[in-house]
Design a protein around this motif. Structure first.
Motif, short mmCIF file in Angstrom:
data_model
loop_
_atom_site.label_atom_id
_atom_site.label_comp_id
_atom_site.label_asym_id
_atom_site.label_seq_id
_atom_site.Cartn_x
_atom_site.Cartn_y
_atom_site.Cartn_z
N ILE A 18 0.84 -1.19 0.00
CA ILE A 18 0.00 0.00 0.00
C ILE A 18 0.88 1.24 0.00
O ILE A 18 2.09 1.17 0.24
CB ILE A 18 -0.94 0.06 1.23
CG1 ILE A 18 -0.09 0.02 2.52
CG2 ILE A 18 -1.98 -1.02 1.21
CD1 ILE A 18 -0.90 0.28 3.78
N LYS A 19 0.27 2.38 -0.24
CA LYS A 19 0.96 3.67 -0.16
C LYS A 19 0.54 4.35 1.13
O LYS A 19 -0.65 4.58 1.38
CB LYS A 19 0.56 4.55 -1.37
CG LYS A 19 1.47 5.72 -1.62
CD LYS A 19 2.75 5.28 -2.28
CE LYS A 19 3.61 6.50 -2.65
NZ LYS A 19 4.94 6.10 -3.14
N LEU A 20 1.51 4.65 1.99
CA LEU A 20 1.20 5.26 3.29
C LEU A 20 1.19 6.79 3.23
O LEU A 20 0.42 7.43 3.93
CB LEU A 20 2.22 4.81 4.34
CG LEU A 20 2.21 3.31 4.67
CD1 LEU A 20 3.44 2.94 5.49
CD2 LEU A 20 0.94 2.95 5.44
N PHE A 21 2.06 7.35 2.39
CA PHE A 21 2.17 8.80 2.27
C PHE A 21 2.06 9.24 0.82
O PHE A 21 2.37 8.47 -0.09
CB PHE A 21 3.52 9.31 2.81
CG PHE A 21 3.72 9.12 4.29
CD1 PHE A 21 3.19 10.02 5.20
CD2 PHE A 21 4.46 8.05 4.77
CE1 PHE A 21 3.38 9.86 6.55
CE2 PHE A 21 4.66 7.88 6.13
CZ PHE A 21 4.12 8.78 7.02
N ILE A 22 1.61 10.47 0.63
CA ILE A 22 1.71 11.12 -0.68
C ILE A 22 2.47 12.42 -0.48
O ILE A 22 2.40 13.04 0.58
CB ILE A 22 0.32 11.40 -1.30
CG1 ILE A 22 -0.56 12.21 -0.34
CG2 ILE A 22 -0.36 10.11 -1.71
CD1 ILE A 22 -1.88 12.63 -0.94
N ARG A 23 3.21 12.80 -1.49
CA ARG A 23 3.99 14.04 -1.41
C ARG A 23 3.33 15.10 -2.28
O ARG A 23 3.36 15.03 -3.50
CB ARG A 23 5.43 13.78 -1.85
CG ARG A 23 6.21 12.99 -0.83
CD ARG A 23 7.50 12.41 -1.38
NE ARG A 23 8.23 11.68 -0.35
CZ ARG A 23 7.94 10.44 0.04
NH1 ARG A 23 6.93 9.82 -0.52
NH2 ARG A 23 8.65 9.86 0.99
#
Length: 293
Positions: free
Chosen positions: A47-52
Motif C-alpha cells: 500500500i501507499k502510506l504517504f503522498i507528497r
C-alpha cells in the motif's frame, strides 16, 4: 507475514512530524534510512502510506491514517505488556501520554504529577497541550492515552473531576448595578473565548432564544483579557480557565447560567495501561471525583 516493528515505529514518527527530515533528526537516524524503512513497510503491506504534495508537503493517505491508528494501538499494547510484567515484579514503568488544555495543566496536573512521580519514578510522562476539541481528536486516534477536557465528553468514557461555569469579565464597574450580565441584553458586546466551550454556549443560547453572534472570538484567556482591558467588549470565559491566569478585571456571573464539567476521557478505562490507570486513579482521588459511565 512478520511485521517489522522498527519500521512501524519509524512510520509513526514520520506521521507525527509529517517530515522525514524532522523524524530523522529526532531519532538520530539518517534521512535515507528513514525513507528506506517507510518504503520497506509500504512494500511489505503493498500500500501507499504517504503522498507528497507540492503545496502541502507530506500527507497521509486514507489507508495510511487507518494504519497509523492501528500502529499506535500496537505500540500501546506493547507498552501495556511490559507494564503488566513490571507490575507483577512490583515495578511500574513505561510511558504515559497525557493530553490537557492549559488551564487543566496549571490547576490539576501539578498535584497529580507530584504524587504520581513520588510513587512511580520510573514512569515517563509526556504532556501534549491543546484545546478540548484537539484533545478529543488525539484520544480518538490514539495520539494520547488519556485526555483532560471540558464537557461534553461523548463518545468517550469519562470521569468527572470538577464542575465549572462560564463567567463574564469587564474592565470597570460600569455594570455595577447589574447582579449578573444578561447575555441577551449585551449580545452585541460579547467577546467569546472558545477553548472548547462552543457547544455549551450554543446550547444555552438556543434554549434561551439568544442569537449566537461571533463578531469577536479568541482562542486564549490571555488574549481575551487583553481585549477586555482595551474596552472591546464583555469577555465570556470559563471560570476554571480564568483562575489559571492573573488579571485585575471584574468578574460577574452571567444569565442564563452556563454549566460544564472538566473530566478525564479515554477510549476505555478497562483497556488503558497499568501506569495510565494508576495515574488516573491518583488524579481522581486527589479531586474527590466519581466515576461516570
Amino acid at each position: 507475514m512478520v511485521m517489522n516493528m522498527n519500521n512501524l515505529e519509524l512510520f509513526m514518527k514520520v506521521a507525527e512530524k509529517m517530515s522525514i527530515t524532522e523524524a530523522s533528526k529526532e531519532l538520530f537516524i539518517s534521512q535515507p534510512a528513514v525513507s528506506k524503512a517507510i518504503k520497506s513497510l509500504e512494500t511489505h503491506l503493498n500500500i501507499k502510506l504517504f503522498i507528497r504534495d507540492k503545496k502541502n508537503g507530506l500527507m497521509l493517505t486514507e489507508v495510511g491514517k487507518e494504519i497509523l491508528v492501528l500502529a499506535r494501538q500496537m505500540k500501546g499494547i506493547e507498552n501495556k505488556i511490559y507494564q503488566i510484567a513490571n507490575e507483577e515484579n512490583k515495578l511500574l514503568s513505561g510511558k504515559i501520554k497525557v493530553g490537557s488544555f492549559p488551564a487543566a495543566s496549571t490547576n490539576i496536573l501539578p498535584k497529580t504529577l507530584a504524587l504520581f512521580r513520588a510513587k512511580y519514578p520510573l514512569v515517563n510522562i509526556e504532556l501534549i497541550e491543546g484545546t478540548s476539541n484537539q484533545i478529543k481528536k488525539w484520544v480518538g486516534d490514539r495520539t494520547v492515552d488519556m485526555g483532560i477536557v471540558a464537557s461534553p465528553f461523548e463518545p468517550y468514557e469519562y470521569k468527572i473531576l470538577n464542575k465549572d461555569h462560564m463567567v463574564a469579565i469587564i474592565p470597570d464597574n460600569s455594570l455595577s448595578q447589574e447582579k449578573s450580565v444578561n447575555l441577551k441584553k449585551h449580545q452585541d458586546d460579547i467577546i467569546f473565548c472558545k477553548g472548547g466551550h462552543e457547544i455549551a454556549i450554543s446550547k444555552a443560547f438556543e434554549t434561551n432564544n439568544i442569537k449566537f453572534k461571533e463578531s469577536l472570538t479568541v482562542q486564549s484567556a490571555e488574549t481575551l483579557i487583553s481585549m477586555v482591558k482595551n474596552n472591546l467588549g464583555i469577555g465570556i470565559i470559563s471560570n476554571f480557565t480564568l483562575s489559571s491566569v492573573s488579571h485585575n478585571l471584574i468578574i460577574k456571573d452571567i444569565s442564563p447560567r452556563i454549566i460544564r464539567h472538566i473530566g478525564i476521557i479515554t477510549n476505555s478505562f478497562n483497556e488503558v495501561t497499568p501506569a495510565t490507570k494508576e495515574f488516573i486513579n491518583i488524579m481522581v482521588s486527589s479531586y474527590n471525583s466519581h466515576y461516570v459511565n
